[in-house]
Design an enzyme around this catalytic site. Structure first.
Site, PDB file in Angstrom:
ATOM      1  N   PRO A   1       0.814  -1.226   0.000  1.00 46.11           N
ATOM      2  CA  PRO A   1       0.000   0.000   0.000  1.00 46.11           C
ATOM      3  C   PRO A   1       0.846   1.275   0.000  1.00 46.11           C
ATOM      4  O   PRO A   1       1.871   1.371   0.672  1.00 46.11           O
ATOM      5  CB  PRO A   1      -0.816  -0.123   1.283  1.00 46.11           C
ATOM      6  CG  PRO A   1      -0.924  -1.598   1.504  1.00 46.11           C
ATOM      7  CD  PRO A   1       0.396  -2.153   1.051  1.00 46.11           C
ATOM      8  N   CYS A   2       0.352   2.259  -0.746  1.00 53.88           N
ATOM      9  CA  CYS A   2       1.122   3.485  -0.972  1.00 53.88           C
ATOM     10  C   CYS A   2       0.649   4.683  -0.163  1.00 53.88           C
ATOM     11  O   CYS A   2       1.323   5.714  -0.135  1.00 53.88           O
ATOM     12  CB  CYS A   2       1.079   3.855  -2.449  1.00 53.88           C
ATOM     13  SG  CYS A   2      -0.571   4.357  -3.007  1.00 53.88           S
ATOM     14  N   GLN A   3      -0.498   4.586   0.488  1.00 57.59           N
ATOM     15  CA  GLN A   3      -1.132   5.769   1.065  1.00 57.59           C
ATOM     16  C   GLN A   3      -0.216   6.568   1.986  1.00 57.59           C
ATOM     17  O   GLN A   3      -0.243   7.795   1.980  1.00 57.59           O
ATOM     18  CB  GLN A   3      -2.406   5.379   1.831  1.00 57.59           C
ATOM     19  CG  GLN A   3      -3.496   4.841   0.949  1.00 57.59           C
ATOM     20  CD  GLN A   3      -3.458   3.328   0.811  1.00 57.59           C
ATOM     21  OE1 GLN A   3      -2.409   2.695   0.919  1.00 57.59           O
ATOM     22  NE2 GLN A   3      -4.605   2.738   0.545  1.00 57.59           N
TER      23      GLN A   3
END
Length: 175
Positions: free
Chosen positions: A73-75
């Site tokens: 995940p990049c958030q």
């Protein structure tokens, strides 16, 4: 020589998987927690073992593969987010990918995987003043990668009608 094999962590709807299949690789497992993404994976790869939560996967128990791909995940790394980086709850799942790779390498006496590809947003390069990206590289080196390279690629130059820049890190354990 048999066909090359791969496993997919944070598989999403199988973007990496489609690419590897197109060049003749065999998918041996997929890990994805999102129910909608799982339904897409089940449709296109009905016979591939699926696992839901990367935190519950033991790399020693997975089918050994030549390559593990993972786009954690990049958030928390994105410039659009709060920038908590690898300390963030979502982007910190990167370490689960490293754990799984290490477990597989330990279980196979260092034979598998031979390569890993990590994909993420370019914000990963600058998150926490670059310390998060340094940690990404250090973690791969700490589990024995002999070569590590990275590059930013933009989907617009590969037939996609939008600008979508991503950093790709390739680690190699194969001497």
């Amino acid at each position: 020589m048999g066909r090359l094999t791969y496993g997919s962590l944070f598989a999403g709807v199988g973007g990496f998987d489609l690419g590897f299949d197109a060049v003749g690789w065999d998918c041996k497992f997929q890990v994805e927690w999102d129910k909608n993404c799982q339904s897409v994976l089940k449709k296109h790869w009905p016979n591939v073992p699926k696992h839901e939560d990367v935190r519950d996967v033991n790399g020693a128990e997975l089918t050994p593969v030549d390559l593990i791909s993972f786009g954690s995940p990049c958030q928390d790394l994105s410039v659009a987010g709060k920038r908590s980086g690898l300390d963030g709850e979502r982007s910190g799942l990167y370490f689960e990918g490293i754990r799984i790779i290490k477990e597989m390498r330990d279980a196979t006496n260092g034979q598998y995987p031979k390569w890993a590809i990590w994909e993420n947003v370019p914000g990963a390069l600058t998150s926490n003043k670059g310390n998060d990206f340094a940690e990404v590289i250090n973690q791969m080196a700490n589990i024995g990668a002999l070569g590590i390279e990275w590059h930013i690629l933009d989907a617009q130059w590969f037939g996609v009608a939008q600008r979508r820049r991503r950093v790709f890190v390739i680690a190699c354990w194969d001497a």
